[in-house]
Design a protein around this motif. Structure first.
Motif, PDB file in Angstrom:
ATOM      1  N   GLN A   1       0.822  -1.207   0.000  1.00  0.00           N
ATOM      2  CA  GLN A   1       0.000   0.000   0.000  1.00  0.00           C
ATOM      3  C   GLN A   1       0.861   1.264   0.000  1.00  0.00           C
ATOM      4  O   GLN A   1       0.538   2.239  -0.670  1.00  0.00           O
ATOM      5  CB  GLN A   1      -0.960  -0.019   1.182  1.00  0.00           C
ATOM      6  CG  GLN A   1      -2.028  -1.086   0.996  1.00  0.00           C
ATOM      7  CD  GLN A   1      -2.883  -1.288   2.223  1.00  0.00           C
ATOM      8  OE1 GLN A   1      -2.412  -1.237   3.347  1.00  0.00           O
ATOM      9  NE2 GLN A   1      -4.169  -1.531   1.993  1.00  0.00           N
ATOM     10  N   LEU A   2       1.966   1.237   0.742  1.00  0.00           N
ATOM     11  CA  LEU A   2       2.856   2.395   0.751  1.00  0.00           C
ATOM     12  C   LEU A   2       3.499   2.598  -0.621  1.00  0.00           C
ATOM     13  O   LEU A   2       3.558   3.722  -1.122  1.00  0.00           O
ATOM     14  CB  LEU A   2       3.943   2.247   1.818  1.00  0.00           C
ATOM     15  CG  LEU A   2       5.022   3.332   1.811  1.00  0.00           C
ATOM     16  CD1 LEU A   2       4.420   4.722   2.032  1.00  0.00           C
ATOM     17  CD2 LEU A   2       6.065   3.045   2.855  1.00  0.00           C
ATOM     18  N   LEU A   3       3.977   1.521  -1.250  1.00  0.00           N
ATOM     19  CA  LEU A   3       4.572   1.672  -2.579  1.00  0.00           C
ATOM     20  C   LEU A   3       3.550   2.200  -3.582  1.00  0.00           C
ATOM     21  O   LEU A   3       3.888   3.033  -4.427  1.00  0.00           O
ATOM     22  CB  LEU A   3       5.142   0.340  -3.074  1.00  0.00           C
ATOM     23  CG  LEU A   3       6.652   0.226  -3.031  1.00  0.00           C
ATOM     24  CD1 LEU A   3       7.169   0.323  -1.626  1.00  0.00           C
ATOM     25  CD2 LEU A   3       7.106  -1.032  -3.705  1.00  0.00           C
ATOM     26  N   TYR A   4       2.321   1.735  -3.496  1.00  0.00           N
ATOM     27  CA  TYR A   4       1.261   2.251  -4.366  1.00  0.00           C
ATOM     28  C   TYR A   4       1.098   3.751  -4.133  1.00  0.00           C
ATOM     29  O   TYR A   4       1.070   4.535  -5.071  1.00  0.00           O
ATOM     30  CB  TYR A   4      -0.051   1.519  -4.098  1.00  0.00           C
ATOM     31  CG  TYR A   4      -1.208   2.113  -4.861  1.00  0.00           C
ATOM     32  CD1 TYR A   4      -1.393   1.809  -6.206  1.00  0.00           C
ATOM     33  CD2 TYR A   4      -2.094   2.982  -4.247  1.00  0.00           C
ATOM     34  CE1 TYR A   4      -2.445   2.364  -6.923  1.00  0.00           C
ATOM     35  CE2 TYR A   4      -3.144   3.544  -4.951  1.00  0.00           C
ATOM     36  CZ  TYR A   4      -3.324   3.231  -6.288  1.00  0.00           C
ATOM     37  OH  TYR A   4      -4.356   3.793  -6.999  1.00  0.00           O
ATOM     38  N   LYS A   5       1.009   4.156  -2.878  1.00  0.00           N
ATOM     39  CA  LYS A   5       0.829   5.567  -2.521  1.00  0.00           C
ATOM     40  C   LYS A   5       1.997   6.419  -3.009  1.00  0.00           C
ATOM     41  O   LYS A   5       1.813   7.557  -3.451  1.00  0.00           O
ATOM     42  CB  LYS A   5       0.670   5.690  -1.007  1.00  0.00           C
ATOM     43  CG  LYS A   5       0.409   7.091  -0.497  1.00  0.00           C
ATOM     44  CD  LYS A   5       0.297   7.078   1.020  1.00  0.00           C
ATOM     45  CE  LYS A   5       0.039   8.431   1.593  1.00  0.00           C
ATOM     46  NZ  LYS A   5       1.037   9.433   1.256  1.00  0.00           N
ATOM     47  N   LYS A   6       3.208   5.871  -2.951  1.00  0.00           N
ATOM     48  CA  LYS A   6       4.401   6.616  -3.370  1.00  0.00           C
ATOM     49  C   LYS A   6       4.369   6.967  -4.853  1.00  0.00           C
ATOM     50  O   LYS A   6       5.096   7.843  -5.289  1.00  0.00           O
ATOM     51  CB  LYS A   6       5.670   5.827  -3.073  1.00  0.00           C
ATOM     52  CG  LYS A   6       6.172   5.912  -1.670  1.00  0.00           C
ATOM     53  CD  LYS A   6       6.979   7.154  -1.383  1.00  0.00           C
ATOM     54  CE  LYS A   6       8.273   7.177  -2.144  1.00  0.00           C
ATOM     55  NZ  LYS A   6       8.775   8.479  -2.434  1.00  0.00           N
ATOM     56  N   ASN A   7       3.532   6.324  -5.642  1.00  0.00           N
ATOM     57  CA  ASN A   7       3.413   6.667  -7.055  1.00  0.00           C
ATOM     58  C   ASN A   7       2.834   8.064  -7.247  1.00  0.00           C
ATOM     59  O   ASN A   7       2.942   8.635  -8.319  1.00  0.00           O
ATOM     60  CB  ASN A   7       2.523   5.658  -7.789  1.00  0.00           C
ATOM     61  CG  ASN A   7       3.222   4.336  -7.982  1.00  0.00           C
ATOM     62  OD1 ASN A   7       4.208   4.250  -8.687  1.00  0.00           O
ATOM     63  ND2 ASN A   7       2.716   3.312  -7.330  1.00  0.00           N
ATOM     64  N   PHE A   8       2.194   8.597  -6.222  1.00  0.00           N
ATOM     65  CA  PHE A   8       1.474   9.856  -6.353  1.00  0.00           C
ATOM     66  C   PHE A   8       2.121  11.007  -5.593  1.00  0.00           C
ATOM     67  O   PHE A   8       1.573  12.095  -5.534  1.00  0.00           O
ATOM     68  CB  PHE A   8       0.022   9.684  -5.898  1.00  0.00           C
ATOM     69  CG  PHE A   8      -0.667   8.580  -6.642  1.00  0.00           C
ATOM     70  CD1 PHE A   8      -1.030   8.745  -7.969  1.00  0.00           C
ATOM     71  CD2 PHE A   8      -0.899   7.354  -6.037  1.00  0.00           C
ATOM     72  CE1 PHE A   8      -1.644   7.720  -8.669  1.00  0.00           C
ATOM     73  CE2 PHE A   8      -1.508   6.327  -6.724  1.00  0.00           C
ATOM     74  CZ  PHE A   8      -1.880   6.501  -8.048  1.00  0.00           C
TER      75      PHE A   8
ATOM     76  N   ALA B   1       2.578  -3.986  -9.778  1.00  0.00           N
ATOM     77  CA  ALA B   1       3.997  -3.635  -9.817  1.00  0.00           C
ATOM     78  C   ALA B   1       4.576  -3.581  -8.400  1.00  0.00           C
ATOM     79  O   ALA B   1       5.687  -4.077  -8.161  1.00  0.00           O
ATOM     80  CB  ALA B   1       4.193  -2.295 -10.524  1.00  0.00           C
ATOM     81  N   ALA B   2       3.834  -3.006  -7.457  1.00  0.00           N
ATOM     82  CA  ALA B   2       4.304  -2.933  -6.067  1.00  0.00           C
ATOM     83  C   ALA B   2       4.483  -4.336  -5.486  1.00  0.00           C
ATOM     84  O   ALA B   2       5.477  -4.612  -4.797  1.00  0.00           O
ATOM     85  CB  ALA B   2       3.330  -2.120  -5.222  1.00  0.00           C
ATOM     86  N   ILE B   3       3.550  -5.218  -5.754  1.00  0.00           N
ATOM     87  CA  ILE B   3       3.625  -6.601  -5.251  1.00  0.00           C
ATOM     88  C   ILE B   3       4.880  -7.291  -5.791  1.00  0.00           C
ATOM     89  O   ILE B   3       5.655  -7.890  -5.027  1.00  0.00           O
ATOM     90  CB  ILE B   3       2.347  -7.378  -5.626  1.00  0.00           C
ATOM     91  CG1 ILE B   3       1.158  -6.855  -4.815  1.00  0.00           C
ATOM     92  CG2 ILE B   3       2.535  -8.885  -5.429  1.00  0.00           C
ATOM     93  CD1 ILE B   3      -0.200  -7.355  -5.290  1.00  0.00           C
ATOM     94  N   ILE B   4       5.095  -7.203  -7.086  1.00  0.00           N
ATOM     95  CA  ILE B   4       6.242  -7.875  -7.701  1.00  0.00           C
ATOM     96  C   ILE B   4       7.555  -7.240  -7.256  1.00  0.00           C
ATOM     97  O   ILE B   4       8.527  -7.941  -6.961  1.00  0.00           O
ATOM     98  CB  ILE B   4       6.099  -7.889  -9.234  1.00  0.00           C
ATOM     99  CG1 ILE B   4       4.895  -8.767  -9.628  1.00  0.00           C
ATOM    100  CG2 ILE B   4       7.376  -8.384  -9.903  1.00  0.00           C
ATOM    101  CD1 ILE B   4       4.519  -8.695 -11.098  1.00  0.00           C
TER     102      ILE B   4
END
Length: 156
Positions: free
Chosen positions: A23-30, A98-101
């Motif tokens: 979730q943090l990596l997803y958020k970091k996209n923004f 992408a974050a998961i992988i």
């Protein structure tokens, strides 16, 4: 890459830590925040909201180590993953996938005390939590391929 030493995590839940890291990596996209600030902000504003009564079960040290380790080596991890995607790039994947992988690759590289098969299972389960179509199959294939390349001895 520096190899992490195992800690006693018998009372902690690394699965929740992995979910929080995705979730943090997803958020970091923004946003364009440095990783240490992103970790601090995520823990401060998201842990209580997202995990309520489960917060005591999150292995916060593992969460921080995983995210920090990823950001220390994100370029080389992205290159490694992109090579495994055959005719594709990590940047063309859906952001959560992408974050998961990415995190699976990081854990395979850095957290050598965790068996590769456990890492594969954990991240494929996360893919199933977010997707019901072909993405979990893609995640499984890519992560399994990465594991066999990175941790070859575990599969012989």
């Amino acid at each position: 890459m520096e190899k992490k030493n195992p800690k006693d995590t018998s009372n902690n839940n690394r699965s929740l830590s992995r979910l929080a890291a995705v979730q943090l990596l997803y958020k970091k996209n923004f946003d364009n925040m440095p990783s240490n600030e992103a970790i601090y902000e995520f823990k401060k504003f998201n842990f209580d909201t997202l995990y309520e009564d489960k917060i005591k079960n999150i292995d916060q040290d593992f969460f921080e180590d995983l995210v920090s380790s990823f950001y220390e080596s994100s370029d080389s991890i992205d290159e490694l993953v992109s090579c495994s995607l055959k005719n594709n790039s990590i940047n063309r994947l859906e952001l959560v996938l992408a974050a998961i992988i990415r995190l699976a690759a990081c854990e395979l590289l850095v957290f050598v005390e965790t068996p590769a098969r456990v890492i594969i299972n954990e991240y494929v389960n996360l893919a199933h939590a977010f997707f019901d179509d072909q993405q979990p199959n893609l995640a499984n294939g890519v992560i399994d391929g990465l594991a066999r390349k990175i941790r070859e001895k575990e599969f012989n």
